[in-house]
Scaffold this motif. Structure first.
Motif, PDB file in Angstrom:
ATOM      1  N   MET A 150       0.845  -1.190   0.000  1.00  0.00           N
ATOM      2  CA  MET A 150       0.000   0.000   0.000  1.00  0.00           C
ATOM      3  C   MET A 150       0.881   1.241   0.000  1.00  0.00           C
ATOM      4  N   ASP A 151       0.425   2.277  -0.679  1.00  0.00           N
ATOM      5  CA  ASP A 151       1.054   3.583  -0.540  1.00  0.00           C
ATOM      6  C   ASP A 151       0.669   4.132   0.827  1.00  0.00           C
ATOM      7  N   LEU A 152       1.596   4.786   1.493  1.00  0.00           N
ATOM      8  CA  LEU A 152       1.317   5.334   2.819  1.00  0.00           C
ATOM      9  C   LEU A 152       1.813   6.768   2.915  1.00  0.00           C
ATOM     10  N   VAL A 153       0.898   7.678   3.219  1.00  0.00           N
ATOM     11  CA  VAL A 153       1.245   9.085   3.452  1.00  0.00           C
ATOM     12  C   VAL A 153       1.474   9.262   4.941  1.00  0.00           C
ATOM     13  N   LEU A 154       2.671   9.702   5.312  1.00  0.00           N
ATOM     14  CA  LEU A 154       3.049   9.730   6.719  1.00  0.00           C
ATOM     15  C   LEU A 154       2.760  11.051   7.424  1.00  0.00           C
ATOM     16  N   ASP A 155       2.601  12.142   6.701  1.00  0.00           N
ATOM     17  CA  ASP A 155       2.341  13.414   7.370  1.00  0.00           C
ATOM     18  C   ASP A 155       0.943  13.417   7.956  1.00  0.00           C
ATOM     19  N   PRO A 156       0.800  13.829   9.221  1.00  0.00           N
ATOM     20  CA  PRO A 156      -0.478  13.650   9.935  1.00  0.00           C
ATOM     21  C   PRO A 156      -1.687  14.238   9.229  1.00  0.00           C
ATOM     22  N   GLU A 157      -1.591  15.448   8.722  1.00  0.00           N
ATOM     23  CA  GLU A 157      -2.754  16.080   8.094  1.00  0.00           C
ATOM     24  C   GLU A 157      -3.222  15.287   6.884  1.00  0.00           C
ATOM     25  N   VAL A 158      -2.273  14.904   6.040  1.00  0.00           N
ATOM     26  CA  VAL A 158      -2.612  14.153   4.838  1.00  0.00           C
ATOM     27  C   VAL A 158      -3.038  12.747   5.211  1.00  0.00           C
ATOM     28  N   TYR A 159      -2.375  12.154   6.177  1.00  0.00           N
ATOM     29  CA  TYR A 159      -2.684  10.785   6.601  1.00  0.00           C
ATOM     30  C   TYR A 159      -4.137  10.687   7.053  1.00  0.00           C
ATOM     31  N   ARG A 160      -4.588  11.643   7.851  1.00  0.00           N
ATOM     32  CA  ARG A 160      -5.966  11.598   8.338  1.00  0.00           C
ATOM     33  C   ARG A 160      -6.961  11.737   7.193  1.00  0.00           C
ATOM     34  N   ARG A 161      -6.634  12.587   6.233  1.00  0.00           N
ATOM     35  CA  ARG A 161      -7.573  12.820   5.144  1.00  0.00           C
ATOM     36  C   ARG A 161      -7.569  11.659   4.144  1.00  0.00           C
ATOM     37  N   TRP A 162      -6.388  11.099   3.873  1.00  0.00           N
ATOM     38  CA  TRP A 162      -6.259  10.077   2.826  1.00  0.00           C
ATOM     39  C   TRP A 162      -6.493   8.675   3.363  1.00  0.00           C
ATOM     40  N   MET A 163      -5.840   8.324   4.464  1.00  0.00           N
ATOM     41  CA  MET A 163      -5.912   6.973   4.997  1.00  0.00           C
ATOM     42  C   MET A 163      -5.907   7.010   6.512  1.00  0.00           C
ATOM     43  N   GLY A 164      -6.867   7.703   7.095  1.00  0.00           N
ATOM     44  CA  GLY A 164      -6.857   7.885   8.539  1.00  0.00           C
ATOM     45  C   GLY A 164      -7.404   6.700   9.295  1.00  0.00           C
ATOM     46  N   PHE A 165      -6.755   5.566   9.219  1.00  0.00           N
ATOM     47  CA  PHE A 165      -7.216   4.388   9.937  1.00  0.00           C
ATOM     48  C   PHE A 165      -6.024   3.591  10.434  1.00  0.00           C
ATOM     49  N   SER A 166      -6.300   2.632  11.296  1.00  0.00           N
ATOM     50  CA  SER A 166      -5.244   1.778  11.825  1.00  0.00           C
ATOM     51  C   SER A 166      -5.050   0.579  10.912  1.00  0.00           C
ATOM     52  N   ILE A 167      -3.942   0.550  10.198  1.00  0.00           N
ATOM     53  CA  ILE A 167      -3.643  -0.581   9.330  1.00  0.00           C
ATOM     54  C   ILE A 167      -3.531  -1.856  10.153  1.00  0.00           C
ATOM     55  N   GLU A 168      -2.919  -1.737  11.314  1.00  0.00           N
ATOM     56  CA  GLU A 168      -2.755  -2.896  12.192  1.00  0.00           C
ATOM     57  C   GLU A 168      -4.105  -3.490  12.562  1.00  0.00           C
ATOM     58  N   ARG A 169      -5.085  -2.634  12.820  1.00  0.00           N
ATOM     59  CA  ARG A 169      -6.415  -3.117  13.199  1.00  0.00           C
ATOM     60  C   ARG A 169      -7.058  -3.912  12.065  1.00  0.00           C
ATOM     61  N   PHE A 170      -6.926  -3.423  10.837  1.00  0.00           N
ATOM     62  CA  PHE A 170      -7.503  -4.125   9.699  1.00  0.00           C
ATOM     63  C   PHE A 170      -6.829  -5.482   9.489  1.00  0.00           C
ATOM     64  N   ILE A 171      -5.514  -5.512   9.601  1.00  0.00           N
ATOM     65  CA  ILE A 171      -4.800  -6.772   9.419  1.00  0.00           C
ATOM     66  C   ILE A 171      -5.232  -7.784  10.479  1.00  0.00           C
ATOM     67  N   THR A 172      -5.309  -7.334  11.722  1.00  0.00           N
ATOM     68  CA  THR A 172      -5.690  -8.224  12.821  1.00  0.00           C
ATOM     69  C   THR A 172      -7.119  -8.731  12.644  1.00  0.00           C
ATOM     70  N   ALA A 173      -8.009  -7.876  12.146  1.00  0.00           N
ATOM     71  CA  ALA A 173      -9.421  -8.232  12.010  1.00  0.00           C
ATOM     72  C   ALA A 173      -9.662  -9.336  10.989  1.00  0.00           C
ATOM     73  N   THR A 174      -8.709  -9.581  10.105  1.00  0.00           N
ATOM     74  CA  THR A 174      -8.895 -10.645   9.114  1.00  0.00           C
ATOM     75  C   THR A 174      -8.854 -12.025   9.740  1.00  0.00           C
ATOM     76  N   GLY A 175      -8.268 -12.145  10.936  1.00  0.00           N
ATOM     77  CA  GLY A 175      -8.167 -13.447  11.576  1.00  0.00           C
ATOM     78  C   GLY A 175      -7.159 -14.360  10.907  1.00  0.00           C
ATOM     79  N   MET A 176      -6.218 -13.771  10.165  1.00  0.00           N
ATOM     80  CA  MET A 176      -5.201 -14.562   9.480  1.00  0.00           C
ATOM     81  C   MET A 176      -3.871 -14.470  10.211  1.00  0.00           C
ATOM     82  N   GLU A 177      -3.001 -15.410   9.933  1.00  0.00           N
ATOM     83  CA  GLU A 177      -1.677 -15.444  10.552  1.00  0.00           C
ATOM     84  C   GLU A 177      -0.754 -14.456   9.848  1.00  0.00           C
ATOM     85  N   ILE A 178      -0.034 -13.670  10.623  1.00  0.00           N
ATOM     86  CA  ILE A 178       0.888 -12.683  10.065  1.00  0.00           C
ATOM     87  C   ILE A 178       2.229 -13.350   9.785  1.00  0.00           C
ATOM     88  N   LEU A 179       2.761 -13.126   8.596  1.00  0.00           N
ATOM     89  CA  LEU A 179       4.052 -13.682   8.201  1.00  0.00           C
ATOM     90  C   LEU A 179       5.033 -12.555   7.887  1.00  0.00           C
TER      91      LEU A 179
END
Length: 235
Positions: A150-179
Protein backbone atom coordinates in the motif's frame (compact mmCIF):
# COMPACT_ATOMS: atom_id res chain seq x y z
CA UNK A 1 2.95 -6.56 11.46
CA UNK A 2 4.15 -4.93 8.25
CA UNK A 3 7.38 -3.80 6.66
CA UNK A 4 8.08 -0.48 4.97
CA UNK A 5 10.23 0.77 2.13
CA UNK A 6 13.91 1.05 3.02
CA UNK A 7 16.72 2.80 1.20
CA UNK A 8 19.11 -0.09 1.84
CA UNK A 9 16.71 -2.60 0.26
CA UNK A 10 16.20 -0.57 -2.90
CA UNK A 11 19.91 0.07 -3.19
CA UNK A 12 20.66 -3.67 -2.97
CA UNK A 13 17.89 -4.56 -5.43
CA UNK A 14 19.22 -2.09 -7.97
CA UNK A 15 22.71 -3.54 -7.64
CA UNK A 16 21.26 -7.05 -8.05
CA UNK A 17 19.11 -6.10 -11.03
CA UNK A 18 15.79 -6.93 -9.33
CA UNK A 19 12.78 -6.21 -11.55
CA UNK A 20 11.31 -2.68 -11.23
CA UNK A 21 13.62 -1.58 -8.40
CA UNK A 22 14.25 2.16 -8.52
CA UNK A 23 14.23 5.55 -6.82
CA UNK A 24 11.62 7.44 -8.82
CA UNK A 25 8.57 6.69 -6.69
CA UNK A 26 7.14 4.25 -4.12
CA UNK A 27 6.59 1.61 -6.80
CA UNK A 28 10.37 1.20 -7.00
CA UNK A 29 10.00 -0.58 -3.67
CA UNK A 30 6.44 -1.98 -3.88
CA UNK A 31 6.80 -3.82 -7.20
CA UNK A 32 10.10 -5.62 -6.48
CA UNK A 33 9.07 -6.45 -2.91
CA UNK A 34 5.76 -7.99 -4.04
CA UNK A 35 7.35 -9.75 -7.01
CA UNK A 36 9.98 -11.39 -4.82
CA UNK A 37 7.51 -12.35 -2.09
CA UNK A 38 5.07 -13.95 -4.53
CA UNK A 39 7.88 -16.05 -6.01
CA UNK A 40 9.00 -16.94 -2.48
CA UNK A 41 5.58 -18.18 -1.35
CA UNK A 42 4.12 -19.57 -4.60
CA UNK A 43 4.80 -23.26 -5.11
CA UNK A 44 4.99 -24.87 -8.59
CA UNK A 45 1.58 -24.88 -10.27
CA UNK A 46 0.05 -22.49 -7.74
CA UNK A 47 -3.11 -20.58 -8.64
CA UNK A 48 -2.32 -16.89 -8.21
CA UNK A 49 -4.69 -13.89 -8.35
CA UNK A 50 -3.59 -10.30 -9.07
CA UNK A 51 -6.19 -7.95 -7.54
CA UNK A 52 -6.52 -4.63 -9.34
CA UNK A 53 -4.16 -5.94 -12.00
CA UNK A 54 -4.43 -2.98 -14.38
CA UNK A 55 -1.94 -3.40 -17.19
CA UNK A 56 -1.03 -6.88 -15.96
CA UNK A 57 2.71 -6.23 -16.02
CA UNK A 58 3.23 -7.96 -12.67
CA UNK A 59 1.02 -10.89 -13.63
CA UNK A 60 2.89 -11.35 -16.90
CA UNK A 61 6.27 -11.13 -15.18
CA UNK A 62 5.22 -13.77 -12.64
CA UNK A 63 3.95 -16.05 -15.40
CA UNK A 64 7.25 -15.69 -17.26
CA UNK A 65 9.50 -16.15 -14.23
CA UNK A 66 7.43 -18.19 -11.79
CA UNK A 67 7.35 -21.98 -11.26
CA UNK A 68 4.64 -22.72 -13.87
CA UNK A 69 2.06 -20.55 -12.13
CA UNK A 70 -1.61 -20.33 -13.12
CA UNK A 71 -1.96 -16.54 -13.10
CA UNK A 72 -5.35 -14.81 -12.90
CA UNK A 73 -6.16 -11.08 -12.91
CA UNK A 74 -9.22 -9.19 -11.72
CA UNK A 75 -10.04 -5.56 -12.50
CA UNK A 76 -12.64 -3.49 -14.28
CA UNK A 77 -13.28 -3.84 -17.99
CA UNK A 78 -12.01 -0.28 -18.47
CA UNK A 79 -8.72 -1.08 -16.74
CA UNK A 80 -8.13 -4.07 -18.98
CA UNK A 81 -9.05 -2.17 -22.14
CA UNK A 82 -6.52 0.59 -21.42
CA UNK A 83 -3.73 -1.93 -20.84
CA UNK A 84 -3.33 -2.79 -24.52
CA UNK A 85 -3.24 -6.26 -26.02
CA UNK A 86 -4.64 -9.10 -23.96
CA UNK A 87 -2.14 -11.75 -22.93
CA UNK A 88 -3.30 -15.30 -23.76
CA UNK A 89 -1.22 -16.86 -20.98
CA UNK A 90 -3.22 -15.03 -18.28
CA UNK A 91 -6.81 -15.51 -17.08
CA UNK A 92 -8.91 -12.33 -16.98
CA UNK A 93 -11.85 -11.68 -14.63
CA UNK A 94 -13.94 -8.52 -14.73
CA UNK A 95 -15.12 -7.27 -11.35
CA UNK A 96 -14.00 -5.85 -8.02
CA UNK A 97 -13.20 -7.71 -4.81
CA UNK A 98 -15.67 -6.98 -2.05
CA UNK A 99 -18.25 -5.70 -4.54
CA UNK A 100 -18.97 -8.23 -7.26
CA UNK A 101 -17.31 -10.92 -9.38
CA UNK A 102 -17.69 -14.54 -10.47
CA UNK A 103 -14.51 -15.94 -8.91
CA UNK A 104 -14.68 -19.36 -7.23
CA UNK A 105 -14.30 -19.40 -3.42
CA UNK A 106 -11.22 -21.17 -2.05
CA UNK A 107 -9.76 -21.55 -5.54
CA UNK A 108 -6.51 -19.63 -5.15
CA UNK A 109 -3.27 -20.49 -3.40
CA UNK A 110 -2.07 -16.89 -3.34
CA UNK A 111 -3.75 -13.48 -3.73
CA UNK A 112 -1.78 -10.25 -4.04
CA UNK A 113 -2.15 -6.57 -4.85
CA UNK A 114 0.13 -3.59 -5.45
CA UNK A 115 -1.10 -0.14 -4.42
CA UNK A 116 -4.78 -1.14 -4.43
CA UNK A 117 -6.04 -1.34 -0.83
CA UNK A 118 -5.66 2.37 -0.11
CA UNK A 119 -7.92 3.14 -3.06
CA UNK A 120 -10.48 0.61 -1.82
CA UNK A 121 -10.52 2.44 1.50
CA UNK A 122 -10.81 5.82 -0.17
CA UNK A 123 -13.80 4.61 -2.22
CA UNK A 124 -15.60 2.50 0.38
CA UNK A 125 -14.34 3.50 3.81
CA UNK A 126 -13.87 0.98 6.60
CA UNK A 127 -16.77 -1.21 5.46
CA UNK A 128 -15.36 -1.35 1.93
CA UNK A 129 -11.89 -2.22 3.16
CA UNK A 130 -13.07 -5.07 5.40
CA UNK A 131 -15.39 -6.38 2.70
CA UNK A 132 -12.47 -6.55 0.25
CA UNK A 133 -10.15 -8.25 2.74
CA UNK A 134 -12.79 -10.80 3.74
CA UNK A 135 -13.60 -11.47 0.09
CA UNK A 136 -9.95 -12.11 -0.73
CA UNK A 137 -9.66 -14.37 2.31
CA UNK A 138 -12.68 -16.33 1.06
CA UNK A 139 -11.02 -16.75 -2.34
CA UNK A 140 -8.01 -18.41 -0.71
CA UNK A 141 -7.85 -22.11 -0.02
CA UNK A 142 -7.08 -23.03 3.63
CA UNK A 143 -3.38 -22.32 4.17
CA UNK A 144 -3.33 -19.87 1.26
CA UNK A 145 -1.32 -16.65 1.38
CA UNK A 146 -2.27 -13.01 0.86
CA UNK A 147 0.44 -10.44 -0.07
CA UNK A 148 -0.24 -6.71 -0.32
CA UNK A 149 1.56 -3.40 -0.62
CA UNK A 150 0.00 0.00 0.00
CA UNK A 151 1.05 3.58 -0.54
CA UNK A 152 1.32 5.33 2.82
CA UNK A 153 1.25 9.09 3.45
CA UNK A 154 3.05 9.73 6.72
CA UNK A 155 2.34 13.41 7.37
CA UNK A 156 -0.48 13.65 9.93
CA UNK A 157 -2.75 16.08 8.09
CA UNK A 158 -2.61 14.15 4.84
CA UNK A 159 -2.68 10.79 6.60
CA UNK A 160 -5.97 11.60 8.34
CA UNK A 161 -7.57 12.82 5.14
CA UNK A 162 -6.26 10.08 2.83
CA UNK A 163 -5.91 6.97 5.00
CA UNK A 164 -6.86 7.89 8.54
CA UNK A 165 -7.22 4.39 9.94
CA UNK A 166 -5.24 1.78 11.82
CA UNK A 167 -3.64 -0.58 9.33
CA UNK A 168 -2.75 -2.90 12.19
CA UNK A 169 -6.41 -3.12 13.20
CA UNK A 170 -7.50 -4.13 9.70
CA UNK A 171 -4.80 -6.77 9.42
CA UNK A 172 -5.69 -8.22 12.82
CA UNK A 173 -9.42 -8.23 12.01
CA UNK A 174 -8.89 -10.64 9.11
CA UNK A 175 -8.17 -13.45 11.58
CA UNK A 176 -5.20 -14.56 9.48
CA UNK A 177 -1.68 -15.44 10.55
CA UNK A 178 0.89 -12.68 10.07
CA UNK A 179 4.05 -13.68 8.20
CA UNK A 180 6.92 -13.79 8.94
CA UNK A 181 6.03 -14.82 12.47
CA UNK A 182 8.77 -12.72 14.06
CA UNK A 183 7.22 -9.42 12.98
CA UNK A 184 6.10 -7.37 15.96
CA UNK A 185 3.52 -4.59 16.29
CA UNK A 186 3.21 -2.06 13.49
CA UNK A 187 5.60 0.89 13.88
CA UNK A 188 4.16 4.31 14.55
CA UNK A 189 4.41 7.02 11.90
CA UNK A 190 6.74 8.90 14.20
CA UNK A 191 9.07 5.91 14.52
CA UNK A 192 9.12 5.43 10.76
CA UNK A 193 10.01 9.07 10.15
CA UNK A 194 12.89 8.82 12.63
CA UNK A 195 14.36 5.81 10.81
CA UNK A 196 17.26 7.04 8.62
CA UNK A 197 16.72 4.02 6.34
CA UNK A 198 13.07 4.92 5.57
CA UNK A 199 12.56 5.57 1.85
CA UNK A 200 10.21 8.43 0.98
CA UNK A 201 9.33 9.79 -2.45
CA UNK A 202 10.73 13.25 -3.02
CA UNK A 203 8.12 16.01 -2.50
CA UNK A 204 8.70 17.21 -6.06
CA UNK A 205 7.98 13.77 -7.49
CA UNK A 206 4.92 13.35 -5.26
CA UNK A 207 3.63 16.70 -6.51
CA UNK A 208 4.25 15.71 -10.13
CA UNK A 209 2.29 12.50 -9.48
CA UNK A 210 -0.58 14.67 -8.17
CA UNK A 211 -0.36 13.04 -4.78
CA UNK A 212 -0.56 16.38 -2.98
CA UNK A 213 -2.57 19.56 -3.56
CA UNK A 214 -1.67 23.20 -3.23
CA UNK A 215 -2.62 23.23 0.45
CA UNK A 216 0.15 20.73 1.16
CA UNK A 217 3.59 22.29 0.90
CA UNK A 218 6.28 20.59 -1.17
CA UNK A 219 8.49 20.37 1.89
CA UNK A 220 5.75 18.72 3.95
CA UNK A 221 4.67 15.65 2.00
CA UNK A 222 6.03 12.22 2.95
CA UNK A 223 4.99 9.29 0.76
CA UNK A 224 6.31 5.75 1.21
CA UNK A 225 5.13 2.15 0.77
CA UNK A 226 4.36 -0.69 3.17
CA UNK A 227 3.85 -4.42 2.67
CA UNK A 228 2.37 -7.30 4.63
CA UNK A 229 1.83 -11.05 4.23
CA UNK A 230 -0.99 -13.08 5.77
CA UNK A 231 -1.78 -16.80 5.78
CA UNK A 232 -5.31 -18.23 5.97
CA UNK A 233 -5.77 -20.79 8.77
CA UNK A 234 -5.80 -24.42 7.68
CA UNK A 235 -9.07 -25.15 9.48
Amino acid sequence: MYVYARVSEIDQWILSGVWKAGWEDQYGWEYPWTYQKVLEYATPGARVLDVGAGTGQMAQKLFDDGPKLEVHMIDTKEAFETSGAFKPQLVYHEGLVGIGHALTPQYFDLVYSVSVLEHIYEAGGEAGMMSALEDMKNLLRPGGVMIHTMDLVLDPEVYRRWMGFSIERFITATGMEILPKYLGPAPTREAMLLDPDLYVVSPERAHAMRWCGRNVGLGYFRLTGIGFILRKPEA
